[in-house]
Each structure stands twice: as structure tokens, then as C-alpha cells.
Motif scaffolding. Structure first.
Motif, mmCIF file in Angstrom:
data_model
loop_
_atom_site.group_PDB
_atom_site.id
_atom_site.type_symbol
_atom_site.label_atom_id
_atom_site.label_comp_id
_atom_site.label_asym_id
_atom_site.label_seq_id
_atom_site.Cartn_x
_atom_site.Cartn_y
_atom_site.Cartn_z
ATOM 1 N N PHE A 34 -35.996 10.764 -45.876
ATOM 2 C CA PHE A 34 -36.652 10.100 -46.999
ATOM 3 C C PHE A 34 -38.086 9.689 -46.655
ATOM 4 N N HIS B 150 -21.770 13.964 -48.074
ATOM 5 C CA HIS B 150 -23.110 13.634 -48.546
ATOM 6 C C HIS B 150 -24.179 14.238 -47.630
ATOM 7 N N HIS C 138 -26.888 17.300 -48.834
ATOM 8 C CA HIS C 138 -28.350 17.266 -48.708
ATOM 9 C C HIS C 138 -28.872 18.289 -47.699
ATOM 10 N N PHE D 175 -28.029 17.913 -58.463
ATOM 11 C CA PHE D 175 -28.360 16.588 -57.921
ATOM 12 C C PHE D 175 -27.859 15.509 -58.886
ATOM 13 N N HIS E 281 -24.174 13.329 -58.006
ATOM 14 C CA HIS E 281 -24.323 11.872 -57.874
ATOM 15 C C HIS E 281 -23.716 11.133 -59.065
ATOM 16 N N HIS F 19 -36.460 8.316 -56.710
ATOM 17 C CA HIS F 19 -35.180 8.140 -56.033
ATOM 18 C C HIS F 19 -35.340 8.025 -54.508
ATOM 19 N N HIS G 224 -34.667 4.722 -51.853
ATOM 20 C CA HIS G 224 -33.949 4.712 -50.574
ATOM 21 C C HIS G 224 -34.819 4.091 -49.487
ATOM 22 N N PHE H 207 -26.329 1.417 -52.178
ATOM 23 C CA PHE H 207 -26.439 2.841 -52.542
ATOM 24 C C PHE H 207 -25.989 3.046 -53.977
ATOM 25 N N HIS I 57 -28.018 4.164 -57.252
ATOM 26 C CA HIS I 57 -27.654 5.388 -57.953
ATOM 27 C C HIS I 57 -27.141 5.123 -59.369
HETATM 28 CU CU1 CUO Z 1 -27.645 11.696 -52.161
HETATM 29 CU CU2 CUO Z 1 -29.643 9.054 -53.032
HETATM 30 O O1 CUO Z 1 -29.246 11.055 -52.844
HETATM 31 O O2 CUO Z 1 -28.564 9.928 -51.704
#
Ligand code: CUO
Length: 664
Positions: free
Chosen positions: A68, A192, A196, A217, A221, A348, A352, A384, A388
């Protein structure tokens, strides 16, 4: 030359001396002898012209690494490009060996994994398992002490698994702790991380630009939120509150109790009532204000309300009913294929970042980021989900403005679902059963100690009894269709029946598959372990059996298939009394579903949340169909929403507070 042992295989690499760092070069022969004795195979590493790692080396080896953080993304992008750019596997090995000596280990592992996933000549290579390389991201730090002790004192074979207590991050005084079993589930966090990894938001465009990645995405989520909210209701809690007031203290605290073995630091905690601050961390190259975040958010809401976004040249691009969500997903995340990152920013990801630095926004205490800063650990933290919930609300704002599905777009004339039954192994019909189960994972590869050999940790996680669906369908023709199965709580947190417009967001996908109907009466049977959402339990945790020769495809599947919802969390926890749910089954019209492509041989068994490697997303409908839009006029309840090709069955989830230990 030097030899580097690699786990139990005892494979060693013969490395040109100039690859060694200054520290180890004089020790070359000594190290070679030491590791060489242990090795049973020596692989020689070719001499290539040494790559310029340049700024990649700015990230210290003992620092933590976060995708991030823009600077870290840049390093990762460069290193991925270096790994993708070499001519063949021999050169990749050489450049990887050279880089491994110098580059931050988290960064190295990430970039090499992405490269292996994306090079055509490495489809038969294993990507390093993150839980075995970096168990410190998943396991209570105390465990490592015990593991080291066990390995030193007890010979391999007689070692006892080291048990991780189920409740190690908080006590029941903390309401949110009721959900620790979900947030801290190892399989969930591995999913997760893999998601990513498969869908990086920063790398060359050809790597990032996968079919419907922005939409996925959103959908993956959204389902995380639906599932989390489902679990909350099971535990007598309310749905997640969106984190929308960014100037107010945040009540959720989190103390991860994880120690980084690489950075030799504890992951920072967040006490209660912290407030977001402007982040000024020159060292990480992050200067971002809360106002930036607000500006980006407002621009995105404006775009949603006007039905169009602005591209880099100032042209207006409409957000259409089918493709708009994909554009929006890439904008919100944001990824390098965002249509205009300068204007819509990085909402987003920066959320984070700001949350992960809330304890030290200007680096005055020289602290690193909290768990929210790493996709391998972020889902452990209650914040989290609040973050989200906000992100998902952006997408729902867009979806709510779209035309409703008409009965025509929902129905499948001639197909009637007459009955649905859940058959639960060893239990009664329509009554799902959950309980605690313990499993063992070998952590020895992530631990650098002598003597070597397996060291198992034992952790406790939710599990359910296997079950199957039995669906009776009448069809007036022989035809194909897509069977879509979802589950939602029957009542809201006050115990009232839902309005459809709210309940639709609570539906979690359980399975989706093609059915071949014959004319007349059909009975469809499908087992829970075939779900298109999950990967089997063993795949999350198993180690590759290196003694067994595996074909190329097996391994490629193993890698990509690391992405998938953990099977042990397919069914929410339920309650002791039996939590009331509604099981929804639909058989949709194949003409609007079907994607013509060959997916045989590719990993496709968890495609709902992960897609299929190098293929189109195998369902033409909008992700989340038929629950992704507001209902047509006159529909207030789920019953009113149903067309004849849909049916709802009341089921319950019964939780038994019992722990099943591993079979010896
Ligand atoms: Cu998967 Cu915020 O994207 O974590």
C-alpha cells in the motif's frame, strides 16, 4: 561458490562468488562446506550480467514491506519487471539468487511470486508458500520460542504440535473479540494475500489488466463484507458500521500480538479512540492528508451521481450498467489501470495506509505500519471491515442507480424449481452443523534454526459438517442453465423480517455451476466440497509433496489455486439454538450467462471470488447477480422477488461448542 539449503529437499545452489554480498563473500568456501554437507543435490547458477537493483535496495532488509506504500509499490514494480524481463528460467534463477542476497525478503518474495505467476515459462514452478516462509504474519509470537525449544530438545518424530490458543488477541471484555475466529483465520488471511497476488494493482499494465479485475475487486470484497456481517448477526451483533466520519475517534482497537521475525519488531497496536491524521512520512515517501482522502471520495461520488467519469484527457466516459463497475473498481482501489489516478486518487489504498500509521503518522517514534498495511494481515483487524464497509458503500451507491432487473432478465421460462433440500452428513435435513476443529501446520521452513525437521503448530478454526444440495427441477426442454446458490440470514439484527433491498446485500455466494437439464423431471445433487467459492482445506495448508513427480499443470493450479475462500469458512458459525437462514437457488438462462472458452486443465474450482487464470471470468452476468441491483417496482420482500426459476428454503445453522482434534 556458496550453497543455500532449501527446506527439506536439501537442494543447494552453486553460486558465482560475485553474487554474494560483501559480508559473505570472504566466507564463500566455509559456507559452501557447511551447507554442502547437508545437500543431496547441487544446482549450479549461471553467470549473468549483474542487474542494477538501484533504488530497490533503498528498502532495508530488516524493514517491513507494504504494497500500500507508494514507494514500496514502485520497488515491487521494478523488481517484478526485472524478473519478468530475463530470457529464461536459468537467468531468472540467477537474478533471483543475486537479488535474494540483497533485497528486503518480503519484497523479494512478493515480486518473485508475481513473476512466477505471470511468466509463461514458470507455470510449472512452485511459488513459495507465505505461511511457511513468513509464519510470523499468522502466528502468535510466543509460538516461535516454543517451536525453537521443541526443535532443539526433542528429536524429529517425537515432537508435539505447539498449540496456538484460540483466544490470544483479546478477552471477552472486548465485544469485537467475538469475531476473532473469523478475522484471524489463517485460511482467510491466506486467501486475501493470494487474491492480491493474483490481482496486483501495481506492476506493468499487461500484468494488472486482467479481465474484469476492477469488478472482481468490488465483488470479492463485497462478499467479504456480506460474510462478515452474517457472522456478526450469528454472534448477536449488528452489521458493520461504515467508517465515514474521518475526523472522529475510532472506537475499535486492535493488538495483533505478532512479532516480525524479519524486522525483529512487534506489529504496532492501535489503542481505542485514535483519530486519522495527516500522514507525513518522508522515509516511506508518503505525504497524504485526510483532506486528500475526502477530495477523492467526493470526486468519486460526483462521478457516480453524474453517471460518468473523466479520463486523463478530460473526456467524459460513461459508467454503463455492465462495464461501469469495472471502471469504478479500478478507480476506487486504485490500480495502475485507473482511468484517471491523478484526479480520483487512491482512496482505498490510502485508507489502508492512514489507518496503518494512525499510531505514528509522522514517524516521530520510528514505528512501522500496523496490520492494515499488509494484505497478508489486514483482515485480522476489525477496522478492515469498517473501512471496507465504506468502500463497498461507494459501489452500492453506483449499483443502486442502475436500472432494476426486469422479470424477463431474471426468469428462465420453462424452468421451475420445485424443491430444495440440504442433506447434512450425520445430521438432519436443512440443518447445517458447525463446530471447532483443530489442524496442524508444519512451520519449519519459516524458522531458521538447527536442528532442522518438522515443527507443527496446532490451531483451532471453525468447520462444518459436509452436506449436499438436492434440487428438484422441472424443465420443458433439454437445456443448460447456471445454478446459483446463496445463503442469507432470515431476520435482521432486531429479529424482524428483511426488506429485500437490505437482505440482498446479506446474501453470501455458496456455489455456482453449470447444469444440464433434460426434458421433464430433474434432480440435481451437488456436494458442499465442490463449491465454486472455496478451495479445499488441504490446499490452504498442505505442503507440496516433493517426493511425488507432479506435472506442470498440477503446479500451476496449485499456485493460482492458493486463491479461494477457505472451505472451513464456507458456512457461517450459526448459533447454539440454530440460526435461521434462507437458502436461495436459481437456475438462470444460459444464453445470458455463457462464456465460450476452454478452461480445462486450469485451476477453476474457486472462480467465484478469484476468476480463472489467464481466462475470461466464466460468467457473463454482472458479479453478484441477481442481488447486485435494487429490486423492480412492487418488490419489497424476497418472496416477491422470486420468479419460477428461483426458490427459497428455510434452513438453520446449528453451532455446537465442541472441539475436534486432528486424527493421529
Ligand atoms: Cu483486499 Cu482493502 O483490499 O484489502
Amino acid at each position: 561458490p556458496i550453497f543455500i539449503p532449501k527446506g527439506d529437499e536439501r537442494k543447494a545452489f552453486d553460486v558465482p562468488a560475485e553474487y554474494l554480498s560483501d559480508r559473505y563473500r570472504p566466507l564463500g568456501t566455509q559456507l559452501a562446506n557447511r551447507f554442502g554437507e547437508e545437500a543431496n543435490e547441487v544446482v549450479s547458477v549461471s553467470r549473468i550480467s549483474i542487474p542494477n537493483l538501484g533504488e530497490i535496495l533503498e528498502l532495508q532488509r530488516d524493514a517491513n514491506f507494504s504494497l500500500f506504500i507508494p514507494k514500496h509499490r514502485l520497488y515491487a514494480g521494478r523488481l517484478i519487471d526485472i524478473f519478468l524481463g530475463v530470457r529464461n528460467v536459468d537467468d531468472l534463477l540467477a537474478v533471483a539468487v543475486y537479488a535474494r542476497e540483497r533485497v528486503n525478503p518480503y519484497l523479494f518474495n512478493y515480486a518473485l511470486s508475481v513473476a512466477i505467476l505471470h511468466r509463461s515459462d514458470t507455470q510449472d514452478l512452485d511459488i513459495p508458500s507465505i505461511i511457511r516462509l513468513f509464519p510470523d504474519k499468522y502466528v502468535d509470537s510466543k509460538v516461535f520460542e516454543k517451536a525453537r525449544e521443541e526443535a532443539n530438545v526433542v528429536p524429529e518424530g517425537s515432537r508435539m504440535p505447539i498449540e496456538i490458543p484460540k483466544d490470544f488477541t483479546a478477552s471477552d471484555l472486548e465485544e469485537e473479540h467475538k469475531l476473532a475466529y473469523f478475522r484471524e483465520d489463517i485460511g482467510l488471511n491466506l486467501h486475501h494475500w493470494h487474491w492480491h497476488l493474483v490481482y496486483p494493482f501495481e506492476a506493468s499494465v499487461s500484468v494488472v489488466n486482467k479481465n474484469r479485475r476492477g469488478e472482481l475487486f468490488y465483488y470479492m470484497h463485497q462478499q467479504v463484507m456480506a460474510r462478515y456481517n452474517f457472522e456478526r448477526l450469528c454472534n448477536g451483533m449488528q452489521r458493520t458500521e461504515r467508517l465515514i466520519d474521518w475526523d472522529r475517534p475510532i472506537k475499535e482497537a486492535y493488538f495483533p500480538k505478532l512479532d516480525s521475525l524479519v524486522a525483529s519488531r512487534s506489529w504496532p497496536s492501535r489503542v481505542t479512540n485514535q483519530t486519522l491524521q495527516n500522514v507525513r512520512r518522508e522515509v516511506d515517501g508518503i505525504i497524504v492528508d485526510v483532506d486528500d482522502l475526502k477530495r477523492w471520495r467526493d470526486r468519486i461520488y460526483n462521478a457516480i451521481h453524474s453517471g460518468a467519469v473523466r479520463d486523463k484527457s478530460g473526456n467524459s466516459v460513461p459508467l454503463t450498467a455492465t462495464e461501469g463497475i469495472d471502471i469504478l473498481g479500478n478507480i476506487v482501489e486504485s490500480s495502475v489501470i485507473s482511468i484517471n489516478r491523478d484526479f480520483y486518487g487512491d482512496v482505498h489504498n490510502m485508507g489502508h495506509v492512514m489507518l496503518s500509521y494512525i499510531h505514528d503518522p509522522d514517524h516521530r517514534h520510528l514505528e512501522s505500519f500496523g496490520v492494515m498495511g499488509d494484505s497478508a494481515t489486514a483482515m485480522r483487524d476489525p477496522i478492515f471491515y469498517r473501512w471496507h464497509a465504506f468502500v463497498d458503500d461507494l459501489f452500492q451507491e453506483f449499483k443502486s442507480a442502475l436500472p432494476r432487473y426486469s422479470e424477463n432478465e431474471l426468469n428462465n421460462p420453462g424452468v421451475v424449481i420445485q424443491d430444495i433440500q440440504l442433506e447434512v452428513q450425520g445430521g438432519s435435513a436443512n440443518r447445517l452443523q458447525t463446530f471447532w476443529q483443530q489442524s496442524d501446520v508444519d512451520l519449519s521452513r519459516g524458522m531458521d534454526f538447527q536442528p532442522r525437521g518438522s515443527v507443527f503448530i496446532r490451531f483451532t478454526h471453525l468447520q462444518h459438517r459436509p452436506f449436499s444440495y438436492k434440487i428438484s427441477v422441472q424443465s420443458n426442454n433439454a437445456r443448460q442453465g447456471t445454478c446459483r446458490i446463496f445463503l442469507a440470514p432470515k431476520f435482521d439484527e432486531r429479529g424482524n423480517p428483511w426488506l429485500f433491498r437490505d437482505q440482498r446485500l446479506m446474501f453470501i455466494e455458496l456455489d455456482k455451476f453449470l447444469v444440464n437439464l433434460k426434458q421433464g423431471q430433474n434432480t440435481i445433487t451437488r456436494n458442499s466440497n465442490q463449491s465454486s467459492v472455496t478451495i479445499p482445506f488441504e490446499r490452504t495448508y498442505r505442503d507440496l509433496d516433493t517426493s511425488r513427480p507432479v506435472g506442470g499443470n498440477d503446479l500451476a493450479q496449485f499456485n493460482f489455486c492458493g486463491c479461494g475462500w477457505p472451505a472451513n469458512l464456507l458456512i457461517p458459525k450459526g448459533s447454539a439454538e440454530g440460526f435461521a437462514c434462507q437458502l436461495f437457488v436459481m437456475i438462470s438462462n444460459i444464453n445470458d450467462d455463457l462464456i465460450q472458452q476452454d478452461t480445462s486443465g486450469t485451476c477453476n474450482d474457486a472462480y467465484s471470488y478469484c476468476g480463472v487464470k489467464d481466462k475470461l471470468y466464466p460468467d457473463r452476468r454482472s458479479m453478484g447477480y441477481p442481488f447486485d441491483r435494487m429490486p423492480r417496482d412492487g418488490v419489497d420482500t424476497l418472496q416477491q422477488f422470486l420468479t419460477s426459476n428461483m426458490r427459497v428454503q428455510d434452513v438453520a445453522i446449528q453451532f455446537e461448542n465442541r472441539t475436534f482434534r486432528p486424527k493421529q
